[in-house]
Design an enzyme around this catalytic site. Structure first.
Site: not given
Length: 426
Positions: A358, A336, A408
Site C-alpha cells: 500500500s 486494508d 487506495q
C-alpha cells in the site's frame, strides 16, 4: 442543568479529551455546580483542596500567594484548575474576575480521570477484542500516544497497514472533543513498520473550529516517520440526504462460509495442489481479528487470472465498546484487508511471483454504524499502470445504506528472480 450540555462542555476540556465517552457521562453525573461573584476566592492558598474545577462561564486569575497583588495568569471558559490525587492543600489562590460558574469534580471521584482504556472505563484490557486492544493507545504526553502490535494481530512481514490507519485515527480522535467524529482521512505509507517495536503517534492540531477540526498524525519508529495521516472531524448536524449508490444483490453473511471454513475445505480438496495443501497444514493458523465471508467463492491459492473486483462481508470479532469514534477506527483498521490485492487479479498466472504494498489510503465516512456488525465491502480496481494499482471501494450495512467510500493506491510489481551464478566451466 441539562446533562447533555454538561457532557458537551466536558468533551471540549483539554484534560478530558483522552477519556472514553462513558467516563465523561459519569463525570457529568458527579460534578457540582458552584457560582461566584467578582472578587470572590474560588480556592485559597493553604486551605484544603476539594476537587478539580472546570470553568463553565466567566473569568478568573491565579495568584501565587495571598499577599501578592500580581496575577500569575488568567483563566477562562474550558480552563481547569485544582489538585488531583495525593495533594490535600491548595498551593495557589484563584480569584474570580467576573460572575463565575464552575463545575467541580470532588476528590472522591478522581478515579474517573484514570480509566484503564481510552475507549472503555469499565472493562479490563484482557476482556476486549483484539482490534480494540490494538486501538487502545497509551497516552505518553499531550498529543503523543504509543501503540503496539498485540498478540493475535495479523502476521505479516511488517506492521499491517490497517493497524497504522486505525491507531493513527484513534490518536487523532483523542485530541478532539467527543462530539466531533472523523468524516474523512488521507494516509500515506512511507516506510514498512517493524511489528516487533512500539509505534509512537504525534498528533498536530491543524484547525479547531466550532463544527470542524483537522489533525495530522505522524507515526514514528526509531525517530523516523514511517506513516502519516490527515483526518478531518465534524460535529453532527442535520443536512441534505440522498444515496445514489445501490448495494449489490449478494447472499446474506449468515449463509456464507468463513475464511476458516474455506481453508478447511481446501485442505482436503484434491483439485488443490498437494504442495499447497501440505504447506497450509503444516503452518500455524491464526484467524484474523476481522471475520470475513466472501460473497463469491475464491481460490485461496489465487493462481489464475480473474476480474479486478471482490465483495465480502466483514465484522470485527468480539463486541466493541459503545463509542462511535472507536467504531470508525475499527472500520479503518479493517479497510486494508485484501484491498490492493484485487489489482493483481488480471495478471495472475502460475509461477508468477508478485509483490504488493500500500502507498496511500483514503476514506470518507458517510453514516454511523457498528464495526462489530456485518458490513459489505464492495471493491474494484479500475486501473493499474506504471507499477501502481488503484482500487476503489464502498461499504454498506445490511440495510443497504452506504457507510464508507474508499480509495487506495499501491505498488504492484513482479518479484525479480534471484541471481543465479553462471555454471562452472570446469
Amino acid at each position: 442543568m441539562n446533562s447533555e450540555k454538561v457532557v458537551d462542555f466536558l468533551g471540549q476540556v483539554a484534560l478530558l479529551l483522552r477519556l472514553p465517552s462513558s467516563s465523561l457521562r459519569k463525570i457529568a453525573a458527579k460534578v457540582e455546580l458552584r457560582h461566584y461573584d467578582a472578587g470572590d476566592y474560588v480556592i485559597r492558598q493553604g486551605e484544603k483542596a476539594d476537587g478539580i474545577y472546570f470553568i463553565w462561564k466567566g473569568n478568573a486569575e491565579v495568584f501565587e500567594s495571598v499577599e501578592s497583588e500580581e496575577a500569575s495568569y488568567p483563566l477562562k471558559e474550558y480552563d481547569y484548575f485544582g489538585y488531583g490525587i495525593g495533594v490535600s492543600i491548595n498551593e495557589v489562590s484563584v480569584v474570580s474576575l467576573s460572575k463565575l460558574t464552575c463545575l467541580v469534580l470532588p476528590q472522591e471521584y478522581f478515579n474517573l480521570l484514570q480509566p484503564d482504556s481510552i475507549w472503555n472505563a469499565d472493562e479490563s484490557p484482557e476482556s476486549l477484542s483484539i482490534v480494540e486492544q490494538t486501538l487502545r493507545l497509551e497516552p505518553i504526553e499531550v498529543d503523543i500516544f504509543r501503540g503496539y502490535t498485540v498478540p493475535g494481530s495479523p502476521v505479516f512481514r511488517q506492521v499491517f497497514g490497517g493497524q497504522f490507519i486505525g491507531q493513527a485515527l484513534a490518536a487523532a480522535s483523542k485530541t478532539v472533543d467527543c462530539l466531533k467524529l472523523a468524516h474523512s482521512l488521507h494516509a500515506y505509507f512511507i516506510i514498512a513498520g517493524d511489528r516487533n517495536m512500539p509505534i509512537v503517534y504525534h498528533v498536530h492540531h491543524l484547525r479547531d473550529g466550532k463544527s470542524f477540526a483537522t489533525r495530522r498524525v505522524d507515526a514514528t519508529q526509531k525517530g523516523v516517520v514511517v506513516f502519516s495521516l490527515v483526518a478531518s472531524f465534524q460535529k453532527e448536524e442535520p443536512g441534505f440526504e440522498h444515496q445514489h449508490a445501490v448495494m449489490p444483490l449478494v447472499p446474506a453473511p449468515d449463509v456464507l462460509l468463513s475464511m476458516e471454513d474455506l481453508r478447511d475445505i481446501k485442505l482436503t480438496d484434491p483439485r488443490v495442489p498437494i504442495t499447497y495443501r501440505n504447506n497450509e497444514a503444516r503452518s500455524d493458523f491464526l484467524p484474523w481479528p476481522v471475520e470475513i465471508r466472501f460473497c463469491i467463492p475464491i481460490e485461496m491459492a489465487r493462481k489464475y487470472r480473474s476480474e479486478p473486483s471482490l465483495m465480502y462481508w466483514f465484522r470485527i470479532r468480539g463486541k466493541l465498546s459503545d463509542d462511535a469514534a472507536l467504531h470508525r477506527c475499527a472500520i479503518a483498521y479493517a479497510s486494508d484487508f485484501l484491498f490492493m490485492s484485487i489489482s493483481l487479479n488480471p495478471h495472475r498466472k502460475k509461477g508468477l511471483k508478485i509483490m504488493c504494498l500500500s502507498l496511500d489510503h483514503s476514506m470518507w465516512f458517510h453514516r454511523d454504524c457498528r464495526a462489530d456488525d456485518w458490513l459489505l465491502f464492495v471493491m474494484e480496481s479500475p486501473s493499474a499502470s506504471r507499477g501502481r494499482g488503484f482500487a476503489t471501494g464502498r461499504m454498506f450495512n445490511r440495510k443497504g445504506e452506504l457507510i464508507v467510500s474508499l480509495a487506495q493506491e499501491g505498488l504492484v510489481r513482479k518479484v525479480a528472480p534471484p541471481n543465479r551464478a553462471p555454471p562452472s566451466k570446469l
